[in-house]
Design an enzyme around this catalytic site. Structure first.
Site, mmCIF file in Angstrom:
data_model
loop_
_atom_site.group_PDB
_atom_site.id
_atom_site.type_symbol
_atom_site.label_atom_id
_atom_site.label_comp_id
_atom_site.label_asym_id
_atom_site.label_seq_id
_atom_site.Cartn_x
_atom_site.Cartn_y
_atom_site.Cartn_z
ATOM 1 N N ARG A 172 6.544 6.461 -32.248
ATOM 2 C CA ARG A 172 6.890 6.899 -30.949
ATOM 3 C C ARG A 172 7.609 8.239 -30.997
ATOM 4 O O ARG A 172 8.519 8.564 -30.222
ATOM 5 C CB ARG A 172 7.952 5.889 -30.168
ATOM 6 N N SER A 187 5.787 -1.370 -22.501
ATOM 7 C CA SER A 187 7.025 -1.891 -23.558
ATOM 8 C C SER A 187 8.290 -0.929 -23.176
ATOM 9 O O SER A 187 8.201 0.163 -23.198
ATOM 10 C CB SER A 187 6.713 -1.907 -24.953
ATOM 11 N N GLU A 191 12.219 2.540 -24.923
ATOM 12 C CA GLU A 191 11.079 3.317 -25.468
ATOM 13 C C GLU A 191 10.497 3.867 -24.213
ATOM 14 O O GLU A 191 10.030 5.381 -24.411
ATOM 15 C CB GLU A 191 9.803 2.283 -25.841
#
Length: 307
Positions: A179, A229, A299
């Site tokens: 990420r 998410s 996230e």
């Protein structure tokens, strides 16, 4: 909300179409969470040259800059975003196939790029077929699913610096990790992405994409607004599993809820504010840490000013 700089707007409108410049734009209409206050300026480039010219103008006027893709991995706070949001979507969504490479504008949706790859008999991008983001945003976050990630397929990226200078970086210079990408720290706007794929059987590629899509639809709350998410995967764990084991499915703050379908998602039940989402995230973090000793980190990118 700040006072509009009319000289800045006049210069923008001197080379952009009317629909490419919005003032006091409600960001709840431009993110998949359907949450967020107004951006002072919302600007949609239609080419790399336009993006460069827009960023040069923003820098010259000393206006704060926020770069946005499809808005599928962000939470815009309730007071909105001060300065200019440059959003890459439909005007920069062209996709072309050149042999085993695909060149896509940053605003191209991943599902469309995946479909183009499948139609050309190219394999390697099947994992991305259900990720609800643009390819620019996917590179920015090094998006991944089903054991695939953008790091495995990106060959090069064309970008524009905050000063309006064009750059081209090969994959090795993108610092792609979990990420993460170099663009999270250098402030550059991703404008075009080149993917390197492999030849495959179209039928097998499409079957794999259909399987991934069915699995996603069965497990994820796609019918409700969310930012995907909510938490990064902690080392050695899955965030959704930890949250579920802590008994937090369905936990609600205002209009924000831990999904009853997949505990890794915070969803907007229809009336959620950013403040609701933030309070819920903090409560989930607190309870998971208390129950399992594991720190959860969002996230989702959080943008703008709190009310």
């Amino acid at each position: 909300m700040c006072e509009i700089n009319e000289a800045f707007v006049s210069e923008l409108r001197g080379f952009l179409r009317p629909e490419q410049v919005m003032l006091h734009a409600p960001m709840c209409e431009h993110t998949t969470f359907k949450i967020g206050g107004e951006a002072d300026y919302l600007i949609f480039p239609a080419s790399v040259d336009e993006a460069a010219r827009i960023l040069r103008l923003i820098a010259r006027y000393g206006i704060a800059l926020t770069i946005l893709g499809n808005g599928s991995n962000v939470l815009v706070l309730d007071k909105g975003i001060r300065g200019a949001v440059v959003k890459f979507n439909h005007p920069m969504s062209a996709v072309r196939v050149e042999g085993e490479r695909i060149i896509a504008g940053a605003g191209a949706m991943l599902k469309d790029v995946s479909a183009a790859a499948a139609a050309a008999g190219l394999t390697g991008l099947e994992f991305a077929c259900g990720i609800p983001g643009s390819i620019g945003g996917a590179v920015f976050m090094n998006a991944g699913a089903y054991d695939g990630e953008m790091k495995n397929v990106v060959a090069a990226v064309r970008s524009v610096t905050p000063q309006g200078d064009c750059r081209e970086r090969q994959a090795a210079a993108l610092d792609l990790g979990y990420r993460h990408s170099v663009f999270q720290s250098n402030g550059e706007a991703i404008c075009e992405v080149t993917l390197s794929l492999q030849r495959g059987e179209r039928e097998a590629i499409e079957e794999k994409m259909a399987d991934f899509t069915a699995r996603r639809e069965a497990k994820q709350p796609l019918e409700m607004p969310s930012a995907g998410s909510t938490f990064k995967r902690p080392t050695g764990y899955y965030a959704g599993t930890l949250i579920q084991e802590t008994g937090l499915k369905g936990l609600t703050v205002g209009g924000a809820q831990v999904s009853t379908k997949h505990a890794g998602f915070v969803v907007n039940t229809g009336t959620a504010t950013a403040a609701d989402v933030l309070q819920l995230i903090r409560e989930v973090q607190r309870r998971v840490k208390e129950a399992h000793g594991v720190e959860l980190h969002p996230e989702v990118r959080i943008l703008g000013e709190e009310a």
